[in-house]
Structure formats: C-alpha cells, structure tokens
Design an enzyme around this catalytic site. Structure first.
Site, mmCIF file in Angstrom:
data_model
loop_
_atom_site.group_PDB
_atom_site.id
_atom_site.type_symbol
_atom_site.label_atom_id
_atom_site.label_comp_id
_atom_site.label_asym_id
_atom_site.label_seq_id
_atom_site.Cartn_x
_atom_site.Cartn_y
_atom_site.Cartn_z
ATOM 1 N N GLU A 201 58.098 89.473 57.463
ATOM 2 C CA GLU A 201 58.506 90.836 57.095
ATOM 3 C C GLU A 201 57.502 91.895 57.543
ATOM 4 O O GLU A 201 56.913 92.624 56.731
ATOM 5 C CB GLU A 201 58.757 90.918 55.584
ATOM 6 C CG GLU A 201 59.860 89.975 55.161
ATOM 7 C CD GLU A 201 60.330 90.116 53.727
ATOM 8 O OE1 GLU A 201 61.495 89.833 53.449
ATOM 9 O OE2 GLU A 201 59.515 90.503 52.865
ATOM 10 N N GLU A 390 65.647 83.806 55.522
ATOM 11 C CA GLU A 390 65.570 83.908 54.061
ATOM 12 C C GLU A 390 66.856 84.525 53.562
ATOM 13 O O GLU A 390 67.286 85.556 54.084
ATOM 14 C CB GLU A 390 64.418 84.821 53.612
ATOM 15 C CG GLU A 390 63.066 84.200 53.617
ATOM 16 C CD GLU A 390 61.995 85.135 53.054
ATOM 17 O OE1 GLU A 390 62.276 85.885 52.105
ATOM 18 O OE2 GLU A 390 60.877 85.102 53.573
#
Ligand code: BGP
Length: 490
Positions: A201, A390
């Site tokens: 991220e 994810e």
C-alpha cells in the site's frame, strides 16, 4: 462454466508483523510495529517512546507512519500490551499453519519478510543469517505442498533504528538501505521466489492525510517526499530483480479504494476524478508507466510541495516499471463537496455514508461492485496483468462446539469473487486473488485480533490471552471448494 483461467492463483495473504511474533528471536531487531500498543474501533493505537528529556511518552500511531517527536526514541514499556510482538506466533507454528493452507488447496501464499529479521537495524552491510534461514524454512515448507510464495518486501514494519535515524523516509539514505535489503533477498532466494511486491500500500501516506482534517502543508510535504523516496526505491528494486533473475515478476501494491460521487453535482463528479488522481493514479502511474502524471504539478502546488528529486531518480522510475498491478480492496467511498453529518470510516478512508451499501461491524462499506469497477478501470488504464492481493471482512467470530459458522464472511467472499468473474468476462486480465487474511492476525489499524479476517481461527483475545490453537472456520471449507472448482462453485 467458470471464467477463471486454468492457472488462476487462488490463495491468501498475511504480513510478517501481523502474524509472526518471535520479535526478539534469532537476532531480529525491533520494528516500528513492535512499539505499537493495542487499540480498538474508538481508541487509536499508540507508539511508545522516551522523549529527548528521558521521559516516557505516547503518540497516536497510524499504521506505516512513524510519529515519534523530534529527539525521541521508541521504547517498550512493561505496562502496555504490544500485540504485534507475539502476534499469532506463526514463527513457531508455521508448519501446521502452512499445512492448513495446503488443505485449502492454496496455489499461492502472499507473505512478507520482516526487514529487521534480515537487517536488525536496517542499515548493516551483512545480513543476519538466522533471519534468512527462517524464510528458507518457510519456502521449503511451502514447496512441499506446491504453494508458490508471493513475497512483500516491506509491509508496515520498517526497522525501528533506521526509521528513527531517517525520520520515517525523510532522508534519501533510506533508499539505499531498502535497495540493499531487497537485493539481498533477490540473491538469497533466487530460483525459490519469483513473485515479489516492493511496498505494501505505497499510496498509504496520501490516503492517511486525506481523512485528517488537521493535516498541514508540512504533513503533505513529508508524505509526498516519503512516497517519492519509496517510489524510487521500488523502481531500483524492480531493475535489480529483473537483472538477477529474468523470471522474477514484480508487483506494485496500491490500497484500492473505489470512489464515487455522492451526488450528481458536477463539482462532486470532478472531485471524485481528482480523488482517484491523488489517491490511486499518482503512485500507480509512476510504478506502471515510469513517470509522474501530468496532474502531479497541480497536486504539488496545492500544498506548496518542494520535492527533492534528481534526474537519476527520474531515470530510475522509467527503468523500473512493475510487471503486475497488485492491490488491496475492502470497500468503496463517496466524494462530495457538500456537508454531511452522516460520516463513516474505512481502510484509510472517511466520508459520507452510502445509503445503498451495508457496513461492517468496524464501519467499512461492503461493495463488491466497487471491486469490479476498480478492476475494470485499472485494467483499462494500464493493460498489464492485475492481481487482488488483499480482500476480506473483519468481523468477530464465535466458537460453538469447536465450530465457527462465519456465514457473513462467506457471503462477503462470494459477492466479491462473483464481481471478479464479471470483470474477467469484461476482458480484465485478472491473474490471482489472495484473501486477507488466511489466518486470524493482528489488525493493522486497531491492533485487535477480535477484528478477525481469517479462514483459520486462532484462539487469542485482544489482551493476549489464549491457547493460540488453530481451528478451521466454515469459510475454510467453503474456500477449499471454490479453489477445487476453480471458482465455479460459490
Ligand atoms: C491493509 C493492510 C493489511 C491489513 C488490512 C486490514 O491496509 O495492508 O496489513 O491489516 O488492511 O486492515 P485492518 O487490519 O486495519 O483491519
């Protein structure tokens, strides 16, 4: 008939700091995640430290961000519980855990390497052999079941020593530390690991500020600079990985939030577009296309950003484009220029409640169509293979006679996998899916284990009590069937 390609990569994901534990074992150094206390939905996690006058202190922690005041150094105090230090003790349970992943039929297991296990301070020349050996054991175990590792090099656990020394990526020396670490991994695990992700991220610094109403230009300056150094570090790692082994494929990793306009007001529609630019495309364009997008200048001007960037940086960005677009996806969000009292939170997001969606116990909007939207828009923009690394539902679970009937989680997965199928039918080159997480772990945001994501239950509570015993949930058996039928039986 399934639309999923024959070699589709079904699996699950974890991160070292959220499952491993063993935080002082075999020469591992402290990571920033080791000094984070437990929190909850309404209580922020804290970082604990000794300040420049030698006094103990705490500061609100945001996952991946080091908020230590000037002159302070991170410290562990006996009157706090630090959930990541032991986490769910994968360090001593990896054999049975991997066996359970194999039982589900995993083709791929996304995991991360703990940087301070390999370089305890983060800037040593020589790696810690015992740390390297631990991951050799993991990879060996995975190979036993033909599960391919997908390795994230940095997932929210920078070594504490360099994180403090270089003020959370405010110093270009961090790039060299990271590149040396990454190169060590590429050499050590050559032929054993071929799938890599550089940073988890990477767009998080900007996302975090987007919901911080008190954020100042100086905060944005730090966020853009940190991101720039990480983008350069990532691009250099990509080049080295390709050189060491042409079979290596490297992914970026973007926190994927789908934004919609809250109203048909053209101002909201424009704001939505600009939100995508700032939070998603800004970092993605650099990693996939090799240079900053045209709108970057406007973004920098908004906060009077002076980016420290060299010509060599720009050459590196261009030479280090990723092979796969990987991202996390949990929920969507609304953008609006209008005032609204009905505010909600999400994964690094906050905004107006969407009346068409349901919200989880932790207030995240469940929106499978948002995943389809994200997949389609991203593939349309970049035309490289895409992978969801994810996706999952954080919810409490109840053990009843040794069973966990987590129907809500199954429903969540079913909807999202159906959305994936629709995106594939619409032409998206989606190559894989790893659920978050395959095993209950410590929540990055709240530090709770009760915010459970696993297909495997772990007997542990938010104060650190429990036997750590593992139990398959109903979702375990459901996912096993999904994998066996290659997504046909949902
Ligand atoms: C992502 C992180 C993960 C994971 C997940 C769920 O942002 O990459 O590490 O934790 O979110 O978030 P949380 O744990 O805060 O519920």
């Amino acid at each position: 008939m399934t639309v999923f390609p024959e070699n589709f990569l079904w699996g699950g994901a974890t991160a070292a700091n959220q499952i491993e534990g063993g935080y002082q074992e075999d020469g591992r150094g402290l990571a920033i995640s080791d000094i984070m206390t437990a929190g909850s939905l309404n209580k922020a996690r804290q970082i604990t430290y000794i300040d420049k006058n030698g006094l103990p202190g705490t500061e609100t922690a945001l996952s991946g961000r080091n908020n230590l005041p000037q002159g302070a150094h991170g410290a562990v105090f006996s009157n706090y519980y630090y959930p990541n230090q032991r986490a769910v003790d994968f360090y001593h349970n990896y054999q049975q855990d991997i066996k359970m992943l194999a039982e589900m039929g995993f083709k791929v297991y996304r995991m991360s390497i703990s940087w301070s296990r390999i370089f305890p301070n983060g800037d040593e020349k020589e790696p810690n052999k015992k740390g390297l050996d631990f991951y050799h054991r993991i990879f060996k175990e995975l190979r036993k079941y033909q599960i391919e590792p997908l390795v994230t090099i940095s997932h929210y656990d920078d070594p504490l020593v360099i994180s403090q020394k270089y003020h959370d990526w405010q110093d270009r020396n961090m790039i060299d530390c990271y590149v040396h670490y990454a190169e060590t991994l590429f050499k050590e695990y050559k032929g054993i690991v071929t799938k890599w992700i550089t940073f988890n991220e990477i767009n998080a610094p900007l996302l975090m500020l987007s919901f911080d109403k008190n954020a100042q230009d100086t905060d944005y300056q730090k966020a853009y600079q940190k991101l720039h150094y990480q983008l350069v570090a990532s691009s250099r790692a990509v080049q080295i990985a390709h050189k060491i082994d042409p079979n290596n494929t490297i992914g970026n990793m973007i926190c994927g939030v789908t934004n919609y306009p809250a109203t048909p007001d053209p101002q909201d529609v424009l704001l939505t577009r600009h939100t995508w630019e700032k939070l998603i495309y800004y970092a993605s364009d650099v990693q996939v296309l090799g240079k900053y997008p045209p709108f970057a200048k406007r973004l920098w001007q908004e906060h009077e950003i002076q980016l420290e960037m060299t010509e060599q940086d720009q050459e590196d960005l261009l030479a280090g484009k990723v092979d796969v677009y990987t991202f996390s996806y949990y929920h969507s969000s609304l953008a609006t220029t209008h005032d609204s009292k009905d505010q909600v939170k999400g994964n690094f997001a906050a905004g107006v409640r969407n009346p068409y969606l349901e919200y989880s116990q932790w207030g995240w909007a469940t929106d499978a169509s948002g995943l389809q939207y994200f997949l389609e828009i991203i593939y349309d923009r970049y035309r490289i293979p895409v992978m969801i690394v994810e996706n999952g539902l954080g919810a409490t679970d109840k053990v009843e006679n040794g069973k966990i009937h987590d129907q809500e989680r199954i429903t969540y997965y079913r909807k999202h996998i159906k959305a994936m199928a629709r995106a594939i039918a619409n032409g998206v080159d989606l190559i894989g899916y790893t659920t978050w997480a395959c095993i209950d772990s410590i929540s990055a945001g709240t530090g709770q284990v009760s915010k459970r994501y696993g297909l495997i239950y772990v007997d542990l509570d938010d104060q650190g009590n429990g036997s750590l015993k593992r139990l398959p949930k109903d979702s375990f058996y459901w996912y096993q069937k999904v994998i066996t039928t290659n997504g046909e039986e949902l």
